[in-house]
Design an enzyme around this catalytic site. Structure first.
Site, mmCIF file in Angstrom:
data_model
loop_
_atom_site.group_PDB
_atom_site.id
_atom_site.type_symbol
_atom_site.label_atom_id
_atom_site.label_comp_id
_atom_site.label_asym_id
_atom_site.label_seq_id
_atom_site.Cartn_x
_atom_site.Cartn_y
_atom_site.Cartn_z
ATOM 1 N N LEU A 61 2.830 6.506 -5.110
ATOM 2 C CA LEU A 61 3.791 6.932 -5.618
ATOM 3 C C LEU A 61 3.701 8.365 -6.285
ATOM 4 O O LEU A 61 4.307 9.062 -6.788
ATOM 5 C CB LEU A 61 4.382 6.050 -6.304
ATOM 6 C CG LEU A 61 5.130 4.692 -5.812
ATOM 7 C CD1 LEU A 61 5.552 3.725 -6.704
ATOM 8 C CD2 LEU A 61 6.137 5.269 -4.809
ATOM 9 N N ARG A 62 2.257 8.644 -6.417
ATOM 10 C CA ARG A 62 1.714 9.841 -7.016
ATOM 11 C C ARG A 62 1.934 10.125 -8.417
ATOM 12 O O ARG A 62 1.198 11.127 -8.976
ATOM 13 C CB ARG A 62 2.315 11.146 -6.251
ATOM 14 C CG ARG A 62 2.089 11.143 -4.855
ATOM 15 C CD ARG A 62 0.557 11.024 -4.574
ATOM 16 N NE ARG A 62 0.310 11.314 -2.952
ATOM 17 C CZ ARG A 62 -0.446 10.859 -2.458
ATOM 18 N NH1 ARG A 62 -1.828 10.093 -2.889
ATOM 19 N NH2 ARG A 62 -0.919 11.280 -1.062
ATOM 20 N N GLY A 79 -2.840 12.036 5.446
ATOM 21 C CA GLY A 79 -1.625 11.121 5.001
ATOM 22 C C GLY A 79 -0.528 11.389 5.668
ATOM 23 O O GLY A 79 -0.252 12.463 6.116
ATOM 24 N N HIS A 138 -11.054 0.189 0.965
ATOM 25 C CA HIS A 138 -10.759 1.013 1.628
ATOM 26 C C HIS A 138 -12.192 1.223 2.487
ATOM 27 O O HIS A 138 -13.077 1.695 1.972
ATOM 28 C CB HIS A 138 -10.669 2.337 1.013
ATOM 29 C CG HIS A 138 -10.690 3.586 1.801
ATOM 30 N ND1 HIS A 138 -9.290 4.113 2.444
ATOM 31 C CD2 HIS A 138 -11.646 4.447 2.204
ATOM 32 C CE1 HIS A 138 -9.921 5.343 3.021
ATOM 33 N NE2 HIS A 138 -11.004 5.588 2.889
ATOM 34 N N HIS A 172 0.808 -1.096 -0.101
ATOM 35 C CA HIS A 172 -0.013 -0.105 -0.052
ATOM 36 C C HIS A 172 0.821 1.260 0.202
ATOM 37 O O HIS A 172 1.050 1.840 1.036
ATOM 38 C CB HIS A 172 -0.936 0.011 1.297
ATOM 39 C CG HIS A 172 -2.234 0.864 1.209
ATOM 40 N ND1 HIS A 172 -3.388 0.661 1.887
ATOM 41 C CD2 HIS A 172 -2.021 2.190 0.681
ATOM 42 C CE1 HIS A 172 -4.107 1.685 1.418
ATOM 43 N NE2 HIS A 172 -3.310 2.509 0.939
ATOM 44 N N HIS A 180 2.772 14.266 0.652
ATOM 45 C CA HIS A 180 1.983 15.587 0.450
ATOM 46 C C HIS A 180 3.034 16.770 0.438
ATOM 47 O O HIS A 180 4.049 16.939 1.208
ATOM 48 C CB HIS A 180 0.906 15.905 1.432
ATOM 49 C CG HIS A 180 -0.261 14.947 1.242
ATOM 50 N ND1 HIS A 180 -0.902 14.959 0.178
ATOM 51 C CD2 HIS A 180 -0.742 13.957 2.320
ATOM 52 C CE1 HIS A 180 -2.022 13.834 0.365
ATOM 53 N NE2 HIS A 180 -1.869 13.484 1.488
ATOM 54 N N ASP A 208 0.753 2.498 3.780
ATOM 55 C CA ASP A 208 0.020 3.611 3.393
ATOM 56 C C ASP A 208 0.792 4.750 3.379
ATOM 57 O O ASP A 208 0.361 5.976 3.442
ATOM 58 C CB ASP A 208 -1.274 3.719 4.236
ATOM 59 C CG ASP A 208 -2.166 4.710 3.629
ATOM 60 O OD1 ASP A 208 -2.288 4.928 2.519
ATOM 61 O OD2 ASP A 208 -3.156 5.014 4.382
ATOM 62 N N HIS A 230 -5.603 -0.945 5.588
ATOM 63 C CA HIS A 230 -5.397 -0.028 6.784
ATOM 64 C C HIS A 230 -6.605 -0.196 7.996
ATOM 65 O O HIS A 230 -7.140 0.791 8.490
ATOM 66 C CB HIS A 230 -5.215 1.612 6.392
ATOM 67 C CG HIS A 230 -5.986 2.007 5.494
ATOM 68 N ND1 HIS A 230 -7.467 1.910 5.435
ATOM 69 C CD2 HIS A 230 -5.807 2.643 4.529
ATOM 70 C CE1 HIS A 230 -8.025 2.625 4.640
ATOM 71 N NE2 HIS A 230 -7.142 2.874 3.829
ATOM 72 N N ASP A 241 -8.849 2.660 -3.745
ATOM 73 C CA ASP A 241 -7.739 3.195 -2.768
ATOM 74 C C ASP A 241 -8.775 4.152 -1.734
ATOM 75 O O ASP A 241 -9.256 3.831 -0.869
ATOM 76 C CB ASP A 241 -6.852 4.365 -3.483
ATOM 77 C CG ASP A 241 -5.803 4.821 -2.410
ATOM 78 O OD1 ASP A 241 -5.326 4.349 -1.522
ATOM 79 O OD2 ASP A 241 -5.420 6.056 -2.986
#
Length: 435
Positions: A60-61, A323, A178, A57, A308, A304, A231, A151
């Site tokens: 990587l954006r 996050g 999720h 989990h 940011h 997770d 999670h 997600d």
């Protein structure tokens, strides 16, 4: 051909010391008094050797949110934390809901070289929860996707969830949910309880997680398909997974390092580094998820990892993004929460952070024992070290770690991926394509 490596005196899974010889991407031999002409000799005396960690989990954006993280920066963070493989969540732009996007992510991981990147496909088109994405096309693509998740969005429609579970049975896929009822968490900011009431923040009730888990367990049982719960964070959720496993339902579950250690009490300073989804819960919940991980109810630890940019956290709590980054700190937190408390041994850590996540994600070549003939995917950890976690320990593009300034045990010193060093004595290696 990769460099031959000879690690001397490593403690494999915390047991007796042994030498580990790596040749041509494979563990050639494990034993005592080994030698090999021309091999680079590395002193690993007293270091714990673990199979390369696998994170089921990770965010990587890339593509789309490269200001927060890229595949290269994220896998460098992974290598620094002892990870040799990460599963990339689909909340990119465009969303990873088609064969083209997951193959792009796979290629970016191959080009970076620091860890295997296995894409996770979205369950629904655009993660909008309205119609199924191209699950079959992603599964048969070069990325060979086997894990599907919307997600940060719950697959809330029970009919779509049922259809997804039915669809992935054909190729032994798994739906990673999720678990968050959106109606029960509208405007929610913090775990519903004494702290949220005192701070005047909208509460996020445990039942919003538990009700979805209960529903999906019954759907998975009815369909006969694999369900994975992302999670998990409450004592009630642990009880539900325990109940499901006793019934023989094919359900697995993960817990994050932060839910093993941190509580909602940390929100009292309105420091948005502690804002996460699902929220930090109570000490009672922390103890329950630790017990669930220790007794095998919870199968794995997953980070997770959610980077940011600073402006998304350096603001008032209600406006801040959810996050935390977690790749570099995960093993150290598990060491503190589970090993130092006597709940897990190093063999157990190898299971919950390597073998089991690789098995759940159907990822070959990872999670394998440190033994002759196996792929050279492992990490060496100094369990005797102790230090304050600092920004210098972070190697991604974002610094939103909840552990900055906190004393944590241990230090990852060496990471071997595909027979090559990605981390050398605590310093990231410079790989060919990035020199």
């Amino acid at each position: 051909m990769t460099e031959s490596l000879l690690f001397r005196g490593a403690s494999v899974l915390g047991a007796e010391s042994a030498d580990i010889l790596v040749k041509d991407g494979v563990i050639a031999e494990v034993g005592s008094g080994l030698s090999a002409a021309g091999a680079r000799v590395i002193d690993a005396d007293g270091l714990v050797a673990l199979p390369g960690l696998v994170d089921l989990h990770t965010h990587l954006r890339e593509p789309g949110y490269e200001a927060s993280e890229t595949v290269l920066s994220g896998t460098r963070a992974a290598a620094a934390g002892g990870f040799t493989a990460v599963f990339a969540m689909p909340n990119t732009s465009p969303v990873a809901d088609s064969a083209g996007v997951v193959e792009q992510e796979l290629a970016l991981g191959e080009a970076a070289g620091y860890a295997t990147v296995q894409p996770i496909g979205a369950v629904t088109v655009g993660q909008k929860g309205e119609r199924l994405a191209e699950l079959g096309a992603m599964a048969s693509s070069r990325a060979q996707v086997r894990v599907f998740s919307d997600d940060g969005f719950c697959v809330w429609d029970p009919l779509i969830m049922r259809r997804a579970l039915e669809y992935v049975k054909a190729f032994d896929g798994v739906i990673a949910q999720h678990a968050q009822d959106p109606r029960l968490t509208e405007g929610a900011q913090l775990n519903e309880g004494a702290v949220s009431a005192e701070l005047g923040l909208a509460g996020w009730p445990a039942v919003a997680e538990e009700s979805i888990i209960a529903r999906d367990i019954l759907l998975a049982e009815h369909v006969g398909s694999r369900l994975h719960v992302c999670h998990l964070s409450t004592a009630g959720s642990v009880d539900l997974i325990r109940w499901a496993k006793k019934r023989g339902v094919a359900v697995t579950a993960e817990v994050t390092p932060h839910h093993l250690l941190l509580t909602d009490e940390l929100a009292r300073g309105y420091d948005a580094r502690f804002k996460v989804n699902p929220p930090l819960r109570t000490q009672e919940d922390v103890l329950a998820v630790r017990e669930g991980l220790a007794d095998g109810t919870i199968d794995i630890v997953a980070t997770d990892h959610a980077p940011h940019p600073s402006e998304a956290k350096a603001c008032e709590w209600q406006a801040a993004a959810n996050g935390m980054v977690g790749l570099e700190s995960a093993l150290r937190v598990v060491h503190q929460a589970m090993v130092q408390t006597g709940l897990l041994g190093w063999e157990d850590v190898a299971r919950v952070m390597s073998a089991a996540p690789a098995r759940i994600g159907s990822l070959t070549g990872h999670g394998t024992p440190i033994a002759a003939g196996q792929p050279a995917e492992f990490t060496l950890y100094d369990a005797a070290a102790q230090g304050v976690f600092a920004e210098a320990d972070l190697h991604g593009q974002s610094t939103n770690s909840p552990y900055l300034g906190r004393d944590l045990p241990g230090k990852v010193l060496w990471t071997v991926h595909r027979g090559s060093l990605t981390l050398e004595d605590g310093v990231l290696a410079t790989l060919g394509a990035h020199s």
